[in-house]
Design an enzyme around this catalytic site. Structure first.
Site, short mmCIF file in Angstrom:
data_model
loop_
_atom_site.label_atom_id
_atom_site.label_comp_id
_atom_site.label_asym_id
_atom_site.label_seq_id
_atom_site.Cartn_x
_atom_site.Cartn_y
_atom_site.Cartn_z
N LYS A 14 -106.91 29.31 22.03
CA LYS A 14 -107.98 30.24 21.65
C LYS A 14 -107.86 30.64 20.18
O LYS A 14 -108.84 30.57 19.44
CB LYS A 14 -107.96 31.50 22.54
CG LYS A 14 -108.08 31.20 24.04
CD LYS A 14 -108.15 32.47 24.86
CE LYS A 14 -106.92 33.34 24.77
NZ LYS A 14 -105.74 32.83 25.48
N ARG A 89 -110.11 40.36 29.53
CA ARG A 89 -109.04 39.77 30.33
C ARG A 89 -109.00 40.34 31.74
O ARG A 89 -108.14 39.92 32.54
CB ARG A 89 -107.70 40.03 29.65
CG ARG A 89 -107.18 38.88 28.81
CD ARG A 89 -105.89 39.32 28.14
NE ARG A 89 -104.98 38.27 27.82
CZ ARG A 89 -104.84 37.74 26.61
NH1 ARG A 89 -105.62 38.11 25.63
NH2 ARG A 89 -103.92 36.83 26.40
N ARG A 128 -94.10 27.41 19.76
CA ARG A 128 -94.51 28.42 18.76
C ARG A 128 -93.41 29.47 18.60
O ARG A 128 -93.19 29.98 17.50
CB ARG A 128 -95.84 29.07 19.17
CG ARG A 128 -96.33 30.06 18.13
CD ARG A 128 -97.74 30.55 18.40
NE ARG A 128 -97.83 31.30 19.64
CZ ARG A 128 -98.97 31.77 20.16
NH1 ARG A 128 -100.11 31.55 19.53
NH2 ARG A 128 -98.99 32.43 21.29
N ARG A 134 -93.22 36.23 17.19
CA ARG A 134 -93.70 36.87 18.42
C ARG A 134 -92.62 36.88 19.51
O ARG A 134 -92.24 35.82 20.02
CB ARG A 134 -94.95 36.15 18.92
CG ARG A 134 -96.18 36.48 18.11
CD ARG A 134 -97.39 35.80 18.63
NE ARG A 134 -97.66 36.07 20.04
CZ ARG A 134 -98.79 35.76 20.64
NH1 ARG A 134 -99.76 35.19 19.96
NH2 ARG A 134 -98.96 36.03 21.91
N ARG A 146 -96.82 35.97 31.73
CA ARG A 146 -98.16 36.00 31.11
C ARG A 146 -99.12 35.08 31.87
O ARG A 146 -100.29 35.43 32.07
CB ARG A 146 -98.08 35.59 29.64
CG ARG A 146 -97.49 36.68 28.77
CD ARG A 146 -96.89 36.15 27.49
NE ARG A 146 -97.84 35.53 26.60
CZ ARG A 146 -97.48 34.77 25.56
NH1 ARG A 146 -96.21 34.54 25.30
NH2 ARG A 146 -98.41 34.26 24.78
P1 B4P Z 1 -103.12 29.66 20.99
O1 B4P Z 1 -103.61 28.97 22.20
O2 B4P Z 1 -103.99 29.74 19.84
O3 B4P Z 1 -102.62 31.04 21.56
P2 B4P Z 1 -103.52 32.08 22.36
O4 B4P Z 1 -104.25 31.44 23.49
O5 B4P Z 1 -104.36 32.79 21.34
O6 B4P Z 1 -102.32 32.95 22.92
P3 B4P Z 1 -102.18 34.29 23.78
O7 B4P Z 1 -103.22 34.34 24.85
O8 B4P Z 1 -100.77 34.35 24.22
O9 B4P Z 1 -102.30 35.44 22.76
P4 B4P Z 1 -102.97 36.85 22.70
O10 B4P Z 1 -102.65 37.24 21.32
O11 B4P Z 1 -104.40 36.85 23.13
O12 B4P Z 1 -101.83 28.95 20.45
C1 B4P Z 1 -100.74 28.58 21.26
C2 B4P Z 1 -99.92 27.48 20.59
O13 B4P Z 1 -100.48 26.22 20.94
C3 B4P Z 1 -99.90 27.52 19.07
O14 B4P Z 1 -98.59 27.27 18.62
C4 B4P Z 1 -100.83 26.39 18.65
O15 B4P Z 1 -100.45 25.80 17.42
C5 B4P Z 1 -100.66 25.42 19.80
N1 B4P Z 1 -101.85 24.59 20.02
C6 B4P Z 1 -103.14 25.01 19.97
N2 B4P Z 1 -103.97 23.98 20.25
C7 B4P Z 1 -103.17 22.88 20.49
C8 B4P Z 1 -103.44 21.51 20.83
N3 B4P Z 1 -104.68 21.04 20.98
N4 B4P Z 1 -102.38 20.69 21.01
C9 B4P Z 1 -101.12 21.14 20.85
N5 B4P Z 1 -100.79 22.41 20.51
C10 B4P Z 1 -101.81 23.29 20.33
O16 B4P Z 1 -102.20 37.81 23.76
C11 B4P Z 1 -100.87 38.26 23.60
C12 B4P Z 1 -100.61 39.49 24.48
O17 B4P Z 1 -101.42 40.61 24.02
C13 B4P Z 1 -100.97 39.38 25.97
O18 B4P Z 1 -99.93 38.79 26.73
C14 B4P Z 1 -101.21 40.88 26.34
O19 B4P Z 1 -100.00 41.57 26.57
C15 B4P Z 1 -101.85 41.46 25.09
N6 B4P Z 1 -103.33 41.45 25.16
C16 B4P Z 1 -104.15 40.77 24.29
N7 B4P Z 1 -105.45 40.96 24.63
C17 B4P Z 1 -105.44 41.79 25.73
C18 B4P Z 1 -106.47 42.33 26.54
N8 B4P Z 1 -107.77 42.06 26.31
N9 B4P Z 1 -106.11 43.12 27.59
C19 B4P Z 1 -104.85 43.40 27.85
N10 B4P Z 1 -103.80 42.92 27.11
C20 B4P Z 1 -104.10 42.12 26.06
#
Ligand code: B4P
Length: 193
Positions: A14, A89, A128, A134, A146
């Site tokens: 995302k 979420r 990552r 993180r 998670r």
């Molecule tokens: P991303 O895939 O970009 O990570 P994300 O989904 O944004 O992560 P997440 O859901 O954990 O984060 P958030 O900050 O929302 O990247 C992952 C990795 O994959 C990277 O290293 C990237 O380079 C790699 N990658 C991407 N595409 C690839 C591909 N095609 N091939 C190979 N590798 C690839 O949430 C973090 C925490 O915040 C949650 O656990 C929660 O505690 C809190 N939170 C956030 N929003 C919330 C909400 N609305 N309600 C309640 N809690 C919330």
């Protein structure tokens, strides 16, 4: 106004795809994860409270993230669209978002749901964790927590929008550019470039 939810489990890409979509379409990027990490970095009261949940792999309480999104929408009255990344979420967050947008005469246009296998998700997040600051990416137990939170509380949000025929699934495995191309096609099918 085009309002997109980029949906998917932790590690599904995302954050990665949001950066590219924002550059292409010029929307305002609202990532609740990024907003929460900013609060933590600034050592605010909200950040300290959120950190305790995030470090354990749990969702932060709904009222906290809904308040943050409400403020961000108010701060961008002239936006031509928003990309919601990591929000909503829970069903309560989805209902609150719908109400906020309705009050502004708008609505969610499209939900793009990235699909990635669990083992690939764990591998990406652990990878990552080797380079990012993180804490929630460093420990496999926290990562699996998670993913469990996602299955139990977040996956259902897609059903909420599917009722209104707004959800499109996109394969989230492959190169970053291939996935971006698939997302772009879905968006342009609803908004000619
Ligand atoms: P991303 O895939 O970009 O990570 P994300 O989904 O944004 O992560 P997440 O859901 O954990 O984060 P958030 O900050 O929302 O990247 C992952 C990795 O994959 C990277 O290293 C990237 O380079 C790699 N990658 C991407 N595409 C690839 C591909 N095609 N091939 C190979 N590798 C690839 O949430 C973090 C925490 O915040 C949650 O656990 C929660 O505690 C809190 N939170 C956030 N929003 C919330 C909400 N609305 N309600 C309640 N809690 C919330």
């Amino acid at each position: 106004m085009f309002n997109l939810i980029l949906f998917g489990p932790p590690g599904s890409g995302k954050g990665t795809q949001s950066e590219k979509l924002i550059e292409k379409f010029g929307w305002i990027h609202l990532s609740t994860g990024d907003l929460l990490r900013k609060e933590i970095a600034n050592e605010t009261q909200l950040g300290l409270e959120a950190k305790a949940f995030m470090d354990k792999g749990q969702l932060v309480p709904d009222e906290v993230v809904i308040g943050m999104i409400g403020s961000a929408l108010d701060a961008n009255p002239t936006a031509k669209g928003f990309l919601f990344d990591g929000f909503p979420r829970t069903t309560a967050q989805a209902e609150a978002l719908d109400a906020l947008l309705t009050s502004k005469g708008s609505e969610i246009t499209l939900v793009l749901a990235l699909e990635v296998s669990e083992e690939e998700l764990v591998a990406r997040l652990l990878n990552r964790g080797k380079t990012s600051s993180r804490p929630d990416d460093r420990n496999e137990d926290v990562i699996r927590k998670r993913l469990l939170e996602y299955d139990q509380k977040t996956a259902i949000v897609a059903h909420h929008y599917a009722k209104f025929d707004k959800v499109a699934k996109v394969k989230g495995e492959g190169s970053i550019d291939e996935i971006f191309q698939s997302l772009r096609e879905q968006i342009e099918a609803r908004q000619p470039a």
